[in-house]
Design a protein around this motif. Structure first.
Motif, PDB file in Angstrom:
ATOM      1  N   GLY A 136       0.770  -1.229   0.000  1.00  0.00           N
ATOM      2  CA  GLY A 136       0.000   0.000   0.000  1.00  0.00           C
ATOM      3  C   GLY A 136       0.801   1.278   0.000  1.00  0.00           C
ATOM      4  O   GLY A 136       0.226   2.369   0.121  1.00  0.00           O
ATOM      5  N   TYR A 137       2.126   1.175  -0.158  1.00  0.00           N
ATOM      6  CA  TYR A 137       2.943   2.381  -0.200  1.00  0.00           C
ATOM      7  C   TYR A 137       2.938   2.974  -1.607  1.00  0.00           C
ATOM      8  O   TYR A 137       2.993   2.253  -2.602  1.00  0.00           O
ATOM      9  CB  TYR A 137       4.371   2.084   0.255  1.00  0.00           C
ATOM     10  N   GLY A 138       2.876   4.299  -1.675  1.00  0.00           N
ATOM     11  CA  GLY A 138       2.862   5.001  -2.949  1.00  0.00           C
ATOM     12  C   GLY A 138       4.254   5.271  -3.484  1.00  0.00           C
ATOM     13  O   GLY A 138       5.259   4.772  -2.973  1.00  0.00           O
ATOM     14  N   ALA A 139       4.288   6.104  -4.531  1.00  0.00           N
ATOM     15  CA  ALA A 139       5.547   6.336  -5.239  1.00  0.00           C
ATOM     16  C   ALA A 139       6.593   6.999  -4.362  1.00  0.00           C
ATOM     17  O   ALA A 139       7.774   6.636  -4.414  1.00  0.00           O
ATOM     18  CB  ALA A 139       5.277   7.202  -6.475  1.00  0.00           C
ATOM     19  N   ARG A 140       6.196   7.976  -3.526  1.00  0.00           N
ATOM     20  CA  ARG A 140       7.190   8.721  -2.753  1.00  0.00           C
ATOM     21  C   ARG A 140       7.994   7.829  -1.814  1.00  0.00           C
ATOM     22  O   ARG A 140       9.222   7.823  -1.878  1.00  0.00           O
ATOM     23  CB  ARG A 140       6.534   9.862  -1.976  1.00  0.00           C
ATOM     24  N   PRO A 141       7.368   7.055  -0.905  1.00  0.00           N
ATOM     25  CA  PRO A 141       8.190   6.222  -0.013  1.00  0.00           C
ATOM     26  C   PRO A 141       8.970   5.152  -0.756  1.00  0.00           C
ATOM     27  O   PRO A 141      10.073   4.787  -0.349  1.00  0.00           O
ATOM     28  CB  PRO A 141       7.180   5.626   0.960  1.00  0.00           C
ATOM     29  N   CYS A 142       8.407   4.648  -1.878  1.00  0.00           N
ATOM     30  CA  CYS A 142       9.144   3.636  -2.641  1.00  0.00           C
ATOM     31  C   CYS A 142      10.413   4.231  -3.242  1.00  0.00           C
ATOM     32  O   CYS A 142      11.505   3.644  -3.140  1.00  0.00           O
ATOM     33  CB  CYS A 142       8.257   3.068  -3.745  1.00  0.00           C
ATOM     34  N   LEU A 143      10.287   5.392  -3.882  1.00  0.00           N
ATOM     35  CA  LEU A 143      11.460   6.023  -4.485  1.00  0.00           C
ATOM     36  C   LEU A 143      12.428   6.525  -3.422  1.00  0.00           C
ATOM     37  O   LEU A 143      13.649   6.470  -3.599  1.00  0.00           O
ATOM     38  CB  LEU A 143      11.028   7.170  -5.394  1.00  0.00           C
ATOM     39  N   ARG A 144      11.892   7.019  -2.321  1.00  0.00           N
ATOM     40  CA  ARG A 144      12.764   7.453  -1.225  1.00  0.00           C
ATOM     41  C   ARG A 144      13.577   6.258  -0.718  1.00  0.00           C
ATOM     42  O   ARG A 144      14.797   6.358  -0.517  1.00  0.00           O
ATOM     43  CB  ARG A 144      11.929   8.053  -0.103  1.00  0.00           C
ATOM     44  N   GLY A 145      12.929   5.126  -0.495  1.00  0.00           N
ATOM     45  CA  GLY A 145      13.645   3.943  -0.043  1.00  0.00           C
ATOM     46  C   GLY A 145      14.696   3.490  -1.037  1.00  0.00           C
ATOM     47  O   GLY A 145      15.801   3.091  -0.659  1.00  0.00           O
ATOM     48  N   LEU A 146      14.364   3.569  -2.323  1.00  0.00           N
ATOM     49  CA  LEU A 146      15.310   3.178  -3.357  1.00  0.00           C
ATOM     50  C   LEU A 146      16.567   4.036  -3.298  1.00  0.00           C
ATOM     51  O   LEU A 146      17.690   3.527  -3.352  1.00  0.00           O
ATOM     52  CB  LEU A 146      14.636   3.322  -4.726  1.00  0.00           C
ATOM     53  N   TRP A 147      16.401   5.356  -3.128  1.00  0.00           N
ATOM     54  CA  TRP A 147      17.562   6.235  -3.117  1.00  0.00           C
ATOM     55  C   TRP A 147      18.324   6.173  -1.805  1.00  0.00           C
ATOM     56  O   TRP A 147      19.548   6.349  -1.782  1.00  0.00           O
ATOM     57  CB  TRP A 147      17.149   7.660  -3.473  1.00  0.00           C
ATOM     58  N   LEU A 148      17.637   5.902  -0.701  1.00  0.00           N
ATOM     59  CA  LEU A 148      18.365   5.630   0.541  1.00  0.00           C
ATOM     60  C   LEU A 148      19.309   4.444   0.338  1.00  0.00           C
ATOM     61  O   LEU A 148      20.477   4.474   0.732  1.00  0.00           O
ATOM     62  CB  LEU A 148      17.394   5.334   1.681  1.00  0.00           C
TER      63      LEU A 148
END
Length: 309
Positions: free
Chosen positions: A246-258
């Motif tokens: 249920g996570y949207g684009a922002r937390p997914c992309l944030r996690g990817l860049w972390l």
């Protein structure tokens, strides 16, 4: 910080005999130093973890209570402690059940395993944060992606000079994007905070059977666990699991860049140190975190919002 203590094999044997008097003296073997604990396999059914100092002992006591709180929510197994106490004055131990399976560093996760990971992320979000905090679980502030990007720049250049990485790839993370991928207010949830492959128990069929290593759990940024999964199972699988949760684009992309910034700095730091022991693992984590995903090609943040959380 108190000085760490290292239990000997004789210490472990005596402790195991006292805990399992009818077992006939099961074979013991060290599992290597994992995090803050000295870890030993006891026969084929148990794992003994001994905290080396008082700080680690405090975390271990908290971890035992936390696992009981988390267990009903996440849909995968957690180790169960069949005995715990002190192996030396003020230093704790726990004798845990062994969850069958292999390390996520060595076993691929299947599509059904990704659904298991989605259930884990969903369950962590459902654990009452205030209840976890009453157990002593800390609250951690989200990390600055701008600061991580700045630190990753020299690391990328160093790895480029060593022919380990193309530093131009880091330019995908622009300064405006780093700002727009900042953690959102009110988004904190219970976070495993060390969700790397060594803490995932994966079966031969690719199902995720268990999750280990709850000592660093915090109430904080859910992107940290997405980042952990990116280095553990690869960026596409991590994002698919997070999306299913249920996570949207922002937390997914944030996690990817972390994950990407962390992987760059970790490999660069190790190369500078001259210690080659962990280089294969760190190189694998770098590759996994930089696997391309469709989401980053189709997502555009025009006004600082991205719809779903």
């Amino acid at each position: 910080m108190t000085q760490a203590a290292t239990p000997t094999a004789d210490t472990v044997r005596r402790l195991v005999r006292s805990l399992l008097p009818d077992s006939g003296g099961p074979a013991i073997r060290p599992a290597g130093e994992g995090g803050e604990h000295s870890t030993w396999f006891v026969g084929s059914r148990h794992v003994l973890r001994l905290a080396p100092d008082r700080d680690a002992s405090l975390k271990q006591r908290r971890e035992l209570r936390l696992r009981d709180l988390v267990r009903p929510h996440i849909g995968v197994a957690l180790p169960a402690s069949i005995a715990h106490g002190e192996w030396a004055s003020g230093l704790t131990y726990t004798l845990d059940t062994l969850i069958p399976g292999g390390s996520g560093e060595r076993h691929d996760v299947s599509a059904v395993g990704e659904a298991d990971l989605a259930g884990l992320l969903t369950g962590l979000r459902e654990v009452p944060a205030r209840q976890a905090e009453t157990l002593g679980v800390p609250h951690t502030a989200p990390r600055s992606l701008e600061e991580l990007r700045a630190a990753a720049g020299p690391a990328a250049e160093q790895l480029g000079a060593a022919d380990e990485f193309d530093p131009a790839r880091l330019l995908q993370l622009t300064a405006p994007a780093a700002l727009q991928l900042a953690a959102q207010p009110g988004s904190a949830v219970l976070v495993h905070h060390d969700l790397t492959g060594e803490h995932l128990v994966v079966a031969a069929d690719g199902r995720v059977r268990g999750v280990l290593g709850w000592a660093e759990t915090a109430v904080g940024d859910p992107a940290e666990d997405i980042a952990g999964l990116a280095v553990a199972v690869g960026a596409p699988a991590a994002v698919r699991a997070a999306t299913l949760a249920g996570y949207g684009a922002r937390p997914c992309l944030r996690g990817l860049w972390l994950a990407r910034c962390d992987a760059l700095t970790a490999l660069a730091d190790r190369l500078r140190s001259g210690d080659t022991a962990a280089l294969p693992l760190l190189r694998t984590r770098l590759v996994r975190s930089w696997e391309p995903i469709l989401l980053e090609r189709v997502t555009e943040f025009r006004d600082g919002t991205d719809g779903p959380p």
